[in-house]
Design an enzyme around this catalytic site. Structure first.
Site, PDB file in Angstrom:
ATOM      1  N   TYR A  54       0.807  -1.228   0.000  1.00 40.00           N
ATOM      2  CA  TYR A  54       0.000   0.000   0.000  1.00 40.00           C
ATOM      3  C   TYR A  54       0.838   1.275   0.000  1.00 40.00           C
ATOM      4  O   TYR A  54       0.317   2.348  -0.273  1.00 40.00           O
ATOM      5  CB  TYR A  54      -0.994   0.004   1.167  1.00 40.00           C
ATOM      6  N   ASN A 156     -14.057  -5.901   0.725  1.00 40.06           N
ATOM      7  CA  ASN A 156     -14.548  -5.728  -0.647  1.00 40.06           C
ATOM      8  C   ASN A 156     -13.992  -6.747  -1.643  1.00 40.06           C
ATOM      9  O   ASN A 156     -13.923  -6.499  -2.837  1.00 40.06           O
ATOM     10  CB  ASN A 156     -14.330  -4.276  -1.113  1.00 40.06           C
ATOM     11  N   GLU A 170       3.229  -2.805  -8.367  1.00 46.35           N
ATOM     12  CA  GLU A 170       2.620  -3.880  -7.574  1.00 46.35           C
ATOM     13  C   GLU A 170       2.982  -5.267  -8.113  1.00 46.35           C
ATOM     14  O   GLU A 170       3.197  -6.200  -7.340  1.00 46.35           O
ATOM     15  CB  GLU A 170       1.087  -3.707  -7.561  1.00 46.35           C
TER      16      GLU A 170
HETATM   17  P1  GDP Z   1      -9.323   0.486  -4.049  1.00 47.44           P
HETATM   18  O1  GDP Z   1      -8.180   0.755  -4.990  1.00 47.44           O
HETATM   19  O2  GDP Z   1     -10.674   0.605  -4.679  1.00 47.44           O
HETATM   20  O3  GDP Z   1      -9.183  -0.808  -3.292  1.00 47.44           O
HETATM   21  O4  GDP Z   1      -9.267   1.628  -2.952  1.00 47.44           O
HETATM   22  P2  GDP Z   1      -8.016   2.458  -2.345  1.00 47.44           P
HETATM   23  O5  GDP Z   1      -6.721   2.002  -2.955  1.00 47.44           O
HETATM   24  O6  GDP Z   1      -8.363   3.884  -2.424  1.00 47.44           O
HETATM   25  O7  GDP Z   1      -8.047   2.029  -0.827  1.00 47.44           O
HETATM   26  C1  GDP Z   1      -7.492   0.831  -0.411  1.00 47.44           C
HETATM   27  C2  GDP Z   1      -8.297   0.310   0.732  1.00 47.44           C
HETATM   28  O8  GDP Z   1      -8.358   1.284   1.781  1.00 47.44           O
HETATM   29  C3  GDP Z   1      -9.745   0.014   0.387  1.00 47.44           C
HETATM   30  O9  GDP Z   1      -9.940  -1.269  -0.172  1.00 47.44           O
HETATM   31  C4  GDP Z   1     -10.425   0.201   1.729  1.00 47.44           C
HETATM   32  O10 GDP Z   1     -10.277  -0.971   2.503  1.00 47.44           O
HETATM   33  C5  GDP Z   1      -9.632   1.291   2.377  1.00 47.44           C
HETATM   34  N1  GDP Z   1     -10.277   2.605   2.174  1.00 47.44           N
HETATM   35  C6  GDP Z   1     -10.118   3.443   1.118  1.00 47.44           C
HETATM   36  N2  GDP Z   1     -10.855   4.551   1.231  1.00 47.44           N
HETATM   37  C7  GDP Z   1     -11.513   4.442   2.415  1.00 47.44           C
HETATM   38  C8  GDP Z   1     -12.461   5.286   3.113  1.00 47.44           C
HETATM   39  O11 GDP Z   1     -12.864   6.356   2.654  1.00 47.44           O
HETATM   40  N3  GDP Z   1     -12.921   4.828   4.334  1.00 47.44           N
HETATM   41  C9  GDP Z   1     -12.510   3.650   4.856  1.00 47.44           C
HETATM   42  N4  GDP Z   1     -13.018   3.261   6.031  1.00 47.44           N
HETATM   43  N5  GDP Z   1     -11.654   2.830   4.221  1.00 47.44           N
HETATM   44  C10 GDP Z   1     -11.144   3.201   3.021  1.00 47.44           C
END
Ligand code: GDP
Ligand code: MG
Length: 201
Positions: A54, A156, A170
């Site tokens: 991450y 998710n 990645e």
């Molecule tokens: P992805 O690329 O759609 O998986 O989303 P991101 O890379 O932005 O975020 C990675 C992970 O961080 C997500 O799968 C969520 O578990 C968490 N996350 C991201 N945005 C949020 C948010 O606004 N609120 C919360 N609670 N978790 C978040």
């Protein structure tokens, strides 16, 4: 000329995806659109592996923090802190716990617009808001509201790279070069070739 066929993206079926017995269903969705599976491994990642995953992009911490704060405000809620770095620190702790809780399947999918196509099939981050017809929209009912109450990460089902650059970083993080297989799929002639010679006998 850009070699469309060569674009690659990383997908991880997260621990909840495996526990829900959805691996086959998830793989099917990326497979049937015409993407080619060029790497696959099942592993239980440790927390260090997830933290690195991450934070490969140093900007991710700030961007995700800002996105999360905006998310709270859009819903009329008060974010736990106004500092994006602090929010992401909490998030990262939850992500590490979630992602290292059991086996995951990491995959590399290749084909035209692989990154964007996989994101489209995967759906938006929060299952409550993901479109119907996407993996996150069809197979899971979690929300930020529900996960926040329990101070856990949103479940998710899958991770998918967000950009071509993110995918390159990645893929290097999860796979050695010799773990990716170069091969031809018969269907590539239909998907990419200019002429469809050789179909009629
Ligand atoms: P992805 O690329 O759609 O998986 O989303 P991101 O890379 O932005 O975020 C990675 C992970 O961080 C997500 O799968 C969520 O578990 C968490 N996350 C991201 N945005 C949020 C948010 O606004 N609120 C919360 N609670 N978790 C978040
Ligand atoms: Mg992401």
């Amino acid at each position: 000329m850009k070699n469309f066929k060569k674009e690659k993206t990383l997908v991880i079926i997260k621990p909840d995806g495996l526990q829900r017995s959805l691996a086959g269903e998830i793989i099917k969705r990326y497979e049937r659109i015409g993407l080619k599976l060029v790497g696959l491994k099942m592993t239980v990642p440790n927390e260090e592996m997830i933290e690195k995953h991450y934070t490969l992009d140093p900007e991710w911490v700030r961007i995700t923090g800002e996105k999360t704060i905006k998310g709270y405000k859009d819903k009329g809620m008060k974010p736990p802190t106004e500092d994006p770095l602090k929010i992401t620190k909490i998030l990262l702790k939850r992500l590490k716990k979630y992602m290292s809780s059991g086996p995951v399947i990491a995959m590399v999918w290749q084909g035209a617009h692989a990154v964007a196509i996989v994101r489209k099939i995967t759906g938006g981050t929060e299952p409550l808001a993901s479109d119907v017809g996407t993996i996150r929209g069809d197979f899971v009912l979690d929300s930020y509201e529900m996960s926040d109450v329990s101070e856990r990460c949103i479940r998710n089902l899958v991770h998918a790279s967000g950009s071509v650059k993110e995918a390159e970083d990645e893929i290097k993080h999860w796979f050695k070069e010799d773990e990716l297989i170069n091969y031809r799929l018969v269907q590539e002639q239909i998907l990419y070739d200019v002429n469809l010679d050789g179909i009629l006998e």
